[in-house]
Design an enzyme around this catalytic site. Structure first.
Site, PDB file in Angstrom:
ATOM      1  N   ASN A  10      48.215  74.765 -83.525  1.00 32.14           N
ATOM      2  CA  ASN A  10      47.904  76.185 -83.634  1.00 32.14           C
ATOM      3  C   ASN A  10      46.733  76.322 -84.604  1.00 32.14           C
ATOM      4  O   ASN A  10      46.913  76.213 -85.808  1.00 32.14           O
ATOM      5  CB  ASN A  10      49.139  76.939 -84.154  1.00 32.14           C
ATOM      6  CG  ASN A  10      48.854  78.402 -84.439  1.00 32.14           C
ATOM      7  OD1 ASN A  10      47.813  78.928 -84.021  1.00 32.14           O
ATOM      8  ND2 ASN A  10      49.762  79.057 -85.135  1.00 32.14           N
ATOM      9  N   LYS A  12      45.007  78.896 -85.293  1.00 31.82           N
ATOM     10  CA  LYS A  12      44.895  80.213 -85.945  1.00 31.82           C
ATOM     11  C   LYS A  12      43.432  80.706 -85.852  1.00 31.82           C
ATOM     12  O   LYS A  12      42.804  80.482 -84.824  1.00 31.82           O
ATOM     13  CB  LYS A  12      45.421  80.127 -87.380  1.00 31.82           C
ATOM     14  CG  LYS A  12      46.820  79.486 -87.412  1.00 31.82           C
ATOM     15  CD  LYS A  12      47.529  79.578 -88.713  1.00 31.82           C
ATOM     16  CE  LYS A  12      48.899  78.925 -88.585  1.00 31.82           C
ATOM     17  NZ  LYS A  12      49.707  79.061 -89.778  1.00 31.82           N
ATOM     18  N   HIS A  97      54.379  84.698 -82.985  1.00 30.40           N
ATOM     19  CA  HIS A  97      54.170  83.869 -84.178  1.00 30.40           C
ATOM     20  C   HIS A  97      54.405  84.735 -85.421  1.00 30.40           C
ATOM     21  O   HIS A  97      54.094  85.929 -85.413  1.00 30.40           O
ATOM     22  CB  HIS A  97      52.749  83.291 -84.178  1.00 30.40           C
ATOM     23  CG  HIS A  97      52.534  82.327 -85.300  1.00 30.40           C
ATOM     24  ND1 HIS A  97      52.203  82.737 -86.560  1.00 30.40           N
ATOM     25  CD2 HIS A  97      52.645  80.981 -85.358  1.00 30.40           C
ATOM     26  CE1 HIS A  97      52.109  81.673 -87.353  1.00 30.40           C
ATOM     27  NE2 HIS A  97      52.372  80.595 -86.646  1.00 30.40           N
ATOM     28  N   GLU A  99      52.850  85.142 -88.067  1.00 29.24           N
ATOM     29  CA  GLU A  99      51.679  85.883 -88.564  1.00 29.24           C
ATOM     30  C   GLU A  99      51.433  87.135 -87.710  1.00 29.24           C
ATOM     31  O   GLU A  99      50.966  88.152 -88.215  1.00 29.24           O
ATOM     32  CB  GLU A  99      50.454  84.950 -88.620  1.00 29.24           C
ATOM     33  CG  GLU A  99      50.574  84.017 -89.820  1.00 29.24           C
ATOM     34  CD  GLU A  99      49.888  82.682 -89.667  1.00 29.24           C
ATOM     35  OE1 GLU A  99      49.015  82.525 -88.800  1.00 29.24           O
ATOM     36  OE2 GLU A  99      50.234  81.770 -90.454  1.00 29.24           O
ATOM     37  N   GLU A 169      60.105  78.349 -86.785  1.00 26.90           N
ATOM     38  CA  GLU A 169      59.143  78.223 -87.872  1.00 26.90           C
ATOM     39  C   GLU A 169      59.599  79.092 -89.042  1.00 26.90           C
ATOM     40  O   GLU A 169      59.346  80.307 -89.049  1.00 26.90           O
ATOM     41  CB  GLU A 169      57.760  78.691 -87.409  1.00 26.90           C
ATOM     42  CG  GLU A 169      57.171  77.848 -86.314  1.00 26.90           C
ATOM     43  CD  GLU A 169      55.657  77.948 -86.316  1.00 26.90           C
ATOM     44  OE1 GLU A 169      55.006  76.909 -86.458  1.00 26.90           O
ATOM     45  OE2 GLU A 169      55.127  79.067 -86.207  1.00 26.90           O
ATOM     46  N   GLY A 175      52.240  77.047 -93.983  1.00 27.92           N
ATOM     47  CA  GLY A 175      51.044  77.009 -94.820  1.00 27.92           C
ATOM     48  C   GLY A 175      51.336  76.888 -96.308  1.00 27.92           C
ATOM     49  O   GLY A 175      50.460  77.073 -97.140  1.00 27.92           O
ATOM     50  N   SER A 212      54.309  73.504 -92.203  1.00 28.75           N
ATOM     51  CA  SER A 212      53.870  72.412 -93.086  1.00 28.75           C
ATOM     52  C   SER A 212      54.212  71.020 -92.550  1.00 28.75           C
ATOM     53  O   SER A 212      54.539  70.118 -93.321  1.00 28.75           O
ATOM     54  CB  SER A 212      54.421  72.610 -94.495  1.00 28.75           C
ATOM     55  OG  SER A 212      53.851  73.768 -95.079  1.00 28.75           O
TER      56      SER A 212
HETATM   57  P1  PGA Z   1      51.230  75.169 -90.877  1.00 34.93           P
HETATM   58  O1  PGA Z   1      51.350  76.331 -89.772  1.00 34.93           O
HETATM   59  O2  PGA Z   1      51.428  73.861 -90.160  1.00 34.93           O
HETATM   60  O3  PGA Z   1      49.863  75.329 -91.459  1.00 34.93           O
HETATM   61  O4  PGA Z   1      52.326  75.415 -91.883  1.00 34.93           O
HETATM   62  C1  PGA Z   1      52.282  76.245 -88.730  1.00 34.93           C
HETATM   63  C2  PGA Z   1      52.196  77.481 -87.876  1.00 34.93           C
HETATM   64  O5  PGA Z   1      52.015  78.576 -88.404  1.00 34.93           O
HETATM   65  O6  PGA Z   1      52.317  77.400 -86.627  1.00 34.93           O
END
Ligand code: PGA
Length: 265
Positions: A10, A12, A97, A99, A169, A175, A212
């Protein structure tokens, strides 16, 4: 039935078309197709075409959208429809997601409408669920995940789940460098499976873990039979790093039963 082990990137809001092409060239030189393993990319919408064109010949690679609208067209300024992303090569879409939910106010009901629309259009939805730190600390993880899934159960028939994937998630792990332990993740994946069973979903819906994930923890996470793949943000942005993560995670081997075994060494 054998299931592929899924590594989903992903990106983003990173990598426009030019960077996506450069990534693809490096990545192609570093990896090759392996049976039983699928590599998925969710670039920004403007880079879907570039990535599909450059990675399209690899049978193990699929490209998807990070977000879509449920309507096929109309007066929805700033939105992109499923037929539009399909036209430029998307075969998958993320839905809900965290976000999208927390930064853009997307609701459980909207995620359900997108999931339904994706299935109607013939694109595979990867639906994300997960609790915040406050929800986890308040002992509400289960309640939150059941709530997030509720409208999706209403929008889908049990048979539709053959074409749906889920990603767990935990928001506190995205993140932040704090990932759920393999045991924590496996426990929530079990909970989701129980919920699917309760709703008479008989298919073994693949459930990815995200938050992460990196090349150091991926093999441990995938060693759990409950975890069918990973959804990775930060650690998927660099072609060498992403190829290394896939390599490390591929030490977990597909089992004919549909789970995964870790191979020693
Ligand atoms: P990350 O993001 O691996 O940077 O923690 C995962 C995601 O949001 O899909």
């Amino acid at each position: 039935m054998e299931r592929p082990l899924i590594f989903a990137a992903n990106w983003k809001m990173n990598h426009g078309p030019e960077e996506a092409r450069a990534f693809a060239q490096k990545f192609l030189a570093l990896t090759s197709a392996v049976e039983g393993r699928s590599l998925w990319f969710f670039p920004p919408a403007v880079s879907i075409a570039a990535l599909s064109e450059t990675l399209g010949n690899r049978p193990d690679v699929s490209v998807g959208a990070q977000n879509v609208h449920w309507e096929p067209k109309g007066a929805f300024t700033g939105a992109i429809s499923i037929p539009m992303v399909m036209e430029v090569g998307a075969r998958l879409t993320l839905v809900g997601h965290s976000e999208r939910r927390h930064l853009f106010g997307e609701t459980d009901e909207q995620a359900a409408r997108k999931t339904r629309a994706a299935l109607n259009a013939g694109i595979t939805p990867l639906v994300c669920v997960g609790e915040t730190l406050a929800e986890r600390d308040g002992g509400r993880t289960e309640q939150v995940i059941v709530r997030q899934l509720g409208p999706i159960f209403q929008a889908l028939q049990p048979g539709d789940w053959a074409k749906v994937l889920l990603a767990y998630e935990p928001v506190w792990a995205i993140g932040t460098g704090k990932n759920a332990t393999p045991d924590d993740a496996a426990q929530i994946h079990e909970l989701i499976r129980l919920e699917l069973g309760r709703r008479e979903v008989v298919q073994r819906v693949p459930i990815l873990y995200g938050g992460s994930v990196n090349s150091g923890n991926v093999a441990f996470l995938l060693s759990r039979p409950q975890i069918d793949g990973v959804l990775v943000g930060g650690a998927s942005l660099d072609p060498a790093g992403w190829a290394e993560l896939i390599e490390q995670g591929s030490r977990s081997k597909v089992r004919p039963s549909g789970g995964y075994d870790i191979i020693a060494g």
